[in-house]
Design a protein around this motif. Structure first.
Motif, PDB file in Angstrom:
ATOM      1  N   TYR A 280       1.135  -1.124   0.199  1.00  0.00           N
ATOM      2  CA  TYR A 280      -0.009   0.201  -0.511  1.00  0.00           C
ATOM      3  C   TYR A 280       0.981   0.654  -0.078  1.00  0.00           C
ATOM      4  O   TYR A 280       2.418   1.377   0.374  1.00  0.00           O
ATOM      5  CB  TYR A 280      -0.618   0.271   0.964  1.00  0.00           C
ATOM      6  CG  TYR A 280      -2.072  -0.577   1.116  1.00  0.00           C
ATOM      7  CD1 TYR A 280      -3.428  -0.545   0.108  1.00  0.00           C
ATOM      8  CD2 TYR A 280      -2.393  -2.271   1.217  1.00  0.00           C
ATOM      9  CE1 TYR A 280      -4.817  -0.911   0.188  1.00  0.00           C
ATOM     10  CE2 TYR A 280      -3.683  -2.962   1.567  1.00  0.00           C
ATOM     11  CZ  TYR A 280      -4.702  -2.517   0.716  1.00  0.00           C
ATOM     12  OH  TYR A 280      -5.930  -2.883   0.522  1.00  0.00           O
ATOM     13  N   THR A 281       0.014   2.119  -0.757  1.00  0.00           N
ATOM     14  CA  THR A 281       0.746   3.518  -0.577  1.00  0.00           C
ATOM     15  C   THR A 281      -0.121   4.887  -0.147  1.00  0.00           C
ATOM     16  O   THR A 281      -1.124   4.348  -0.694  1.00  0.00           O
ATOM     17  CB  THR A 281       1.772   4.048  -1.934  1.00  0.00           C
ATOM     18  OG1 THR A 281       2.507   4.720  -1.756  1.00  0.00           O
ATOM     19  CG2 THR A 281       1.060   4.020  -2.944  1.00  0.00           C
ATOM     20  N   LEU A 282       0.480   5.683  -0.270  1.00  0.00           N
ATOM     21  CA  LEU A 282      -0.226   6.980  -0.083  1.00  0.00           C
ATOM     22  C   LEU A 282      -0.346   7.673  -0.980  1.00  0.00           C
ATOM     23  O   LEU A 282       0.570   8.053  -1.602  1.00  0.00           O
ATOM     24  CB  LEU A 282      -0.233   8.039   1.185  1.00  0.00           C
ATOM     25  CG  LEU A 282      -0.110   7.033   2.157  1.00  0.00           C
ATOM     26  CD1 LEU A 282       0.873   8.473   3.625  1.00  0.00           C
ATOM     27  CD2 LEU A 282      -1.883   6.813   2.756  1.00  0.00           C
ATOM     28  N   ARG A 292      -5.190   8.943   0.591  1.00  0.00           N
ATOM     29  CA  ARG A 292      -5.726   8.108   0.241  1.00  0.00           C
ATOM     30  C   ARG A 292      -4.577   6.965  -0.305  1.00  0.00           C
ATOM     31  O   ARG A 292      -4.118   6.689  -0.886  1.00  0.00           O
ATOM     32  CB  ARG A 292      -6.711   8.062  -0.977  1.00  0.00           C
ATOM     33  CG  ARG A 292      -7.507   6.775  -1.686  1.00  0.00           C
ATOM     34  CD  ARG A 292      -7.833   7.795  -3.097  1.00  0.00           C
ATOM     35  NE  ARG A 292      -8.835   6.522  -3.746  1.00  0.00           N
ATOM     36  CZ  ARG A 292      -9.591   6.308  -5.215  1.00  0.00           C
ATOM     37  NH1 ARG A 292      -9.629   7.735  -5.861  1.00  0.00           N
ATOM     38  NH2 ARG A 292     -10.117   4.924  -5.298  1.00  0.00           N
ATOM     39  N   GLY A 293      -5.432   6.075   0.470  1.00  0.00           N
ATOM     40  CA  GLY A 293      -4.151   4.856   0.407  1.00  0.00           C
ATOM     41  C   GLY A 293      -4.752   3.862  -0.731  1.00  0.00           C
ATOM     42  O   GLY A 293      -6.060   3.762  -0.965  1.00  0.00           O
ATOM     43  N   LEU A 294      -3.767   3.970  -1.173  1.00  0.00           N
ATOM     44  CA  LEU A 294      -4.005   2.457  -2.672  1.00  0.00           C
ATOM     45  C   LEU A 294      -3.261   1.915  -2.761  1.00  0.00           C
ATOM     46  O   LEU A 294      -1.857   2.261  -1.996  1.00  0.00           O
ATOM     47  CB  LEU A 294      -4.015   3.382  -3.840  1.00  0.00           C
ATOM     48  CG  LEU A 294      -4.672   4.896  -3.877  1.00  0.00           C
ATOM     49  CD1 LEU A 294      -4.839   5.660  -5.669  1.00  0.00           C
ATOM     50  CD2 LEU A 294      -6.328   4.228  -4.178  1.00  0.00           C
ATOM     51  N   GLN A 295      -3.028   0.544  -3.660  1.00  0.00           N
ATOM     52  CA  GLN A 295      -1.979  -0.635  -3.897  1.00  0.00           C
ATOM     53  C   GLN A 295      -0.996  -0.238  -4.470  1.00  0.00           C
ATOM     54  O   GLN A 295      -1.528   0.462  -6.129  1.00  0.00           O
ATOM     55  CB  GLN A 295      -2.771  -1.370  -4.286  1.00  0.00           C
ATOM     56  CG  GLN A 295      -3.991  -1.880  -3.222  1.00  0.00           C
ATOM     57  CD  GLN A 295      -4.656  -3.107  -2.974  1.00  0.00           C
ATOM     58  OE1 GLN A 295      -5.421  -3.563  -4.358  1.00  0.00           O
ATOM     59  NE2 GLN A 295      -4.992  -4.145  -2.063  1.00  0.00           N
ATOM     60  N   LEU A 296       0.429  -0.701  -4.507  1.00  0.00           N
ATOM     61  CA  LEU A 296       1.217  -0.341  -5.566  1.00  0.00           C
ATOM     62  C   LEU A 296       1.165  -1.637  -5.809  1.00  0.00           C
ATOM     63  O   LEU A 296       1.389  -2.800  -5.335  1.00  0.00           O
ATOM     64  CB  LEU A 296       2.904  -0.103  -5.128  1.00  0.00           C
ATOM     65  CG  LEU A 296       3.130   1.329  -4.704  1.00  0.00           C
ATOM     66  CD1 LEU A 296       3.911   2.008  -4.064  1.00  0.00           C
ATOM     67  CD2 LEU A 296       3.335   2.357  -5.987  1.00  0.00           C
ATOM     68  N   ALA A 297       1.337  -1.955  -7.522  1.00  0.00           N
ATOM     69  CA  ALA A 297       1.986  -3.385  -8.734  1.00  0.00           C
ATOM     70  C   ALA A 297       2.421  -2.310  -9.276  1.00  0.00           C
ATOM     71  O   ALA A 297       3.256  -1.456 -10.097  1.00  0.00           O
ATOM     72  CB  ALA A 297       0.601  -3.484  -8.331  1.00  0.00           C
ATOM     73  N   ILE A 316      -2.653   0.848  -7.716  1.00  0.00           N
ATOM     74  CA  ILE A 316      -4.514   0.242  -8.055  1.00  0.00           C
ATOM     75  C   ILE A 316      -5.429   0.198  -7.369  1.00  0.00           C
ATOM     76  O   ILE A 316      -5.328   1.301  -5.921  1.00  0.00           O
ATOM     77  CB  ILE A 316      -4.422  -1.227  -7.911  1.00  0.00           C
ATOM     78  CG1 ILE A 316      -3.167  -2.119  -8.722  1.00  0.00           C
ATOM     79  CG2 ILE A 316      -5.997  -1.808  -8.478  1.00  0.00           C
ATOM     80  CD1 ILE A 316      -3.632  -3.878  -8.512  1.00  0.00           C
ATOM     81  N   LYS A 317      -6.355   1.244  -7.712  1.00  0.00           N
ATOM     82  CA  LYS A 317      -7.454   2.236  -6.806  1.00  0.00           C
ATOM     83  C   LYS A 317      -8.197   1.712  -6.031  1.00  0.00           C
ATOM     84  O   LYS A 317      -9.805   0.693  -6.835  1.00  0.00           O
ATOM     85  CB  LYS A 317      -8.514   2.800  -8.184  1.00  0.00           C
ATOM     86  CG  LYS A 317      -7.258   3.884  -8.773  1.00  0.00           C
ATOM     87  CD  LYS A 317      -8.440   5.248  -9.239  1.00  0.00           C
ATOM     88  CE  LYS A 317      -7.547   6.532  -9.144  1.00  0.00           C
ATOM     89  NZ  LYS A 317      -9.146   7.125 -10.419  1.00  0.00           N
ATOM     90  N   ASP A 318      -7.670   0.903  -4.813  1.00  0.00           N
ATOM     91  CA  ASP A 318      -8.371  -0.104  -4.276  1.00  0.00           C
ATOM     92  C   ASP A 318      -7.388   0.413  -2.604  1.00  0.00           C
ATOM     93  O   ASP A 318      -6.825   0.182  -2.077  1.00  0.00           O
ATOM     94  CB  ASP A 318      -8.027  -1.467  -4.272  1.00  0.00           C
ATOM     95  CG  ASP A 318      -8.739  -3.074  -3.406  1.00  0.00           C
ATOM     96  OD1 ASP A 318      -9.674  -2.193  -2.953  1.00  0.00           O
ATOM     97  OD2 ASP A 318      -7.526  -3.643  -3.441  1.00  0.00           O
ATOM     98  N   PRO A 319      -8.356   0.292  -2.356  1.00  0.00           N
ATOM     99  CA  PRO A 319     -10.055   0.313  -1.492  1.00  0.00           C
ATOM    100  C   PRO A 319     -10.710   1.686  -3.183  1.00  0.00           C
ATOM    101  O   PRO A 319      -9.714   2.859  -3.505  1.00  0.00           O
ATOM    102  CB  PRO A 319     -10.887   0.823  -0.718  1.00  0.00           C
ATOM    103  CG  PRO A 319      -9.760   1.063   0.408  1.00  0.00           C
ATOM    104  CD  PRO A 319      -8.118   0.940  -0.465  1.00  0.00           C
ATOM    105  N   PRO A 320     -12.210   1.389  -3.827  1.00  0.00           N
ATOM    106  CA  PRO A 320     -11.753   2.379  -4.232  1.00  0.00           C
ATOM    107  C   PRO A 320     -12.803   3.176  -3.832  1.00  0.00           C
ATOM    108  O   PRO A 320     -13.192   3.121  -2.547  1.00  0.00           O
ATOM    109  CB  PRO A 320     -13.426   2.046  -5.013  1.00  0.00           C
ATOM    110  CG  PRO A 320     -13.666   0.423  -4.486  1.00  0.00           C
ATOM    111  CD  PRO A 320     -12.606   0.085  -3.476  1.00  0.00           C
TER     112      PRO A 320
END
Length: 496
Positions: A280-282, A292-297, A316-320
């Protein structure tokens, strides 16, 4: 132990003669700063500076500036930095700290000039070389920037901000293992209680960068490095939309968004195409969600026309977000992929590559790429500000901080605010409003008595480390053939 000692000092300060209160507040402020409690440090430094008999006004003011920069109080840092330079105009350390405040205000050219002034007095000034490293990196002169950063590091090996800048430059060079090492040094030098957004971002970034292992980020066929590519686009609700393919799937729509730092895909797209989150990243954008916390991929491949890149970082926009007026779209920016670009709104074509061909232009504006691509504008003839060049945006906007600065310069407040419903990457901006009658100038491009949208950009500014002045989107850009040349650090505009 440090907390107990600090508490003792605080209690004693109320019972101490005025001649000693400034000294005690200064000691307390130093304790807080060393402990990573920057807001507490800022409060204590301000009290030390305002004491009837300040023990060391210069040290207190320096502490105010440094603490204010850490908590994104950019205006306060700038005011106190101006006062510091006024009191000691020839002091290289004061000039360098003032340059840091100018940089955080988004006044990159003024900051660069002041760093050079500081170095002319003390050539071995670490913070001066660090500032020049950032300035050169913003011009995409990465080799020269790294030389300055390494010199700064040699002069001051325990300056954590220099390590962070080294990491950022390595990352732009796509040298991820070295970048992770530099960010690791930064984190190791942080106070134990530093839980700032920048610290959290760095910890996530280390994990993400090291996940690449021996993979080459943004890998492409070496025989095509000097090539350029042209793809068609559609305009959909003032958004530039192209077709791209992820992980050898089918082509799908992506919004071209130069106002974003990453390629972005939705959670359903990631699941469908096998893009696995790593950490996760900010992230931060316009909207009341703020951070907003989003996922790095990492995408195995990304195809644009005949170009195929491998090992492409993405978010990745998760959580949406919930209760969206429109579906969150996939987006990308050639700038993030390391390419300069030309976007022609008349022919509906985008050309991108490492090198852009020379072509005629009507206007050429200096461009700075410090995480986002910005150009300089002048508001009401007296307030300079940086504007993000945002193909994903729709209008010309200014930040609430810029609007407040205009009020301080004498612009009368509107009789009533014309509220707007604005939805950004972090939700609704419920404070957005229309400000009429603004004069804007981007070099020779003039807008007179022009209405601008005022947006709350405080959270993205804090995460970026400098105050965003505004955004120029579709309404500005669509009148031109737009060239964003990273090699030359310019924005070229040819009227269509």
């Amino acid at each position: 132990m440090a907390i107990v000692a600090a508490t003792t000092l605080a209690i004693g300060a109320d019972q101490t003669p005025q001649s000693q209160s400034g000294e005690i507040q200064l000691l307390l402020a130093h304790e807080f700063f060393a402990d990573g409690r920057y807001q507490d440090a800022l409060d204590a430094y301000q009290k030390a500076l305002a004491a009837p008999a300040p023990a060391d006004p210069r040290a207190a003011r320096q502490g105010v500036i440094q603490s204010a920069l850490r908590v994104a109080a950019f205006d306060l840092a700038r005011v106190e930095a101006d006062a510091l330079v006024k009191s000691t105009p020839l002091d290289p350390a004061a000039l360098s700290l003032s340059a840091d405040a100018l940089w955080a205000s988004g006044l990159f050219d003024e900051a660069e000039s002041r760093y050079k002034d500081a170095l002319s007095g003390v050539p071995a000034l670490a913070r001066g070389h660090h500032g020049l490293a950032r300035a050169l990196a913003a011009r995409s002169q990465l080799d020269e920037a790294m030389n300055e950063a390494q010199l700064a590091l040699k002069l001051s090996p325990r300056d954590l901000e220099i390590h962070h800048t080294v990491g950022a430059i390595y990352e732009r060079m796509h040298r991820y293992e070295e970048a992770a090492g530099a960010f690791g040094n930064y984190v190791n030098l942080l106070p134990n209680k530093d839980n700032s957004e920048k610290a959290d971002w760095s910890r996530s970034e280390i994990k993400f960068l090291r996940s690449f292992g021996q993979r080459v980020p943004f890998e492409m066929d070496p025989t095509t490095v000097g090539d350029s590519w042209t793809v068609d686009f559609r305009l959909v609700n003032d958004k530039v939309v192209i077709r791209a393919k992820v992980n050898d799937g089918s082509f799908q729509d992506f919004v071209v968004d130069t106002g974003a730092e990453n390629t972005i895909i939705s959670k359903p797209t990631a699941q469908r195409l096998g893009v696995t989150p790593i950490t996760y990243t900010l992230s931060a954008g316009v909207g009341d969600v703020g951070l907003r916390g989003l996922q790095l991929a990492r995408m195995n491949s990304l195809e644009l026309g005949t170009l195929k890149l491998r090992n492409v970082p993405c978010l990745i926009k998760d959580p949406p977000l919930r209760n969206l007026p429109v579906k969150e779209a996939e987006s990308l920016s050639p700038l993030v992929l390391g390419f300069s670009m030309i976007i022609d709104y008349r022919t509906r074509k985008i050309t991108f590559g490492k090198h852009l061909p020379e072509e005629p232009f009507d206007f050429e504006l200096p461009l700075r790429l410090h995480r986002l691509a910005t150009v300089r504008g002048m508001i009401d003839g007296k307030h300079p500000a940086n504007f993000v060049v945002d193909t994903g945006g729709e209008v010309i906007s200014i930040s609430t901080a810029t609007a407040s600065a205009l009020s301080a310069l004498g612009r009368p407040s509107p009789d009533r605010k014309i509220a707007l419903k604005v939805f950004g990457s972090s939700g609704w901006d419920r404070d957005a409003f229309l400000l009429p009658g603004v004069d804007l100038a981007f070099d020779a491009i003039k807008y007179t008595n022009f209405p601008v949208v005022v947006l709350n950009l405080n959270t993205p500014s804090a995460l970026l480390g400098f105050q965003l002045g505004g955004i120029v989107g579709h309404r500005f850009l669509s009148k031109y053939r737009v060239g964003i040349d990273l090699e030359e650090s310019v924005l070229r505009l040819k009227a269509i």
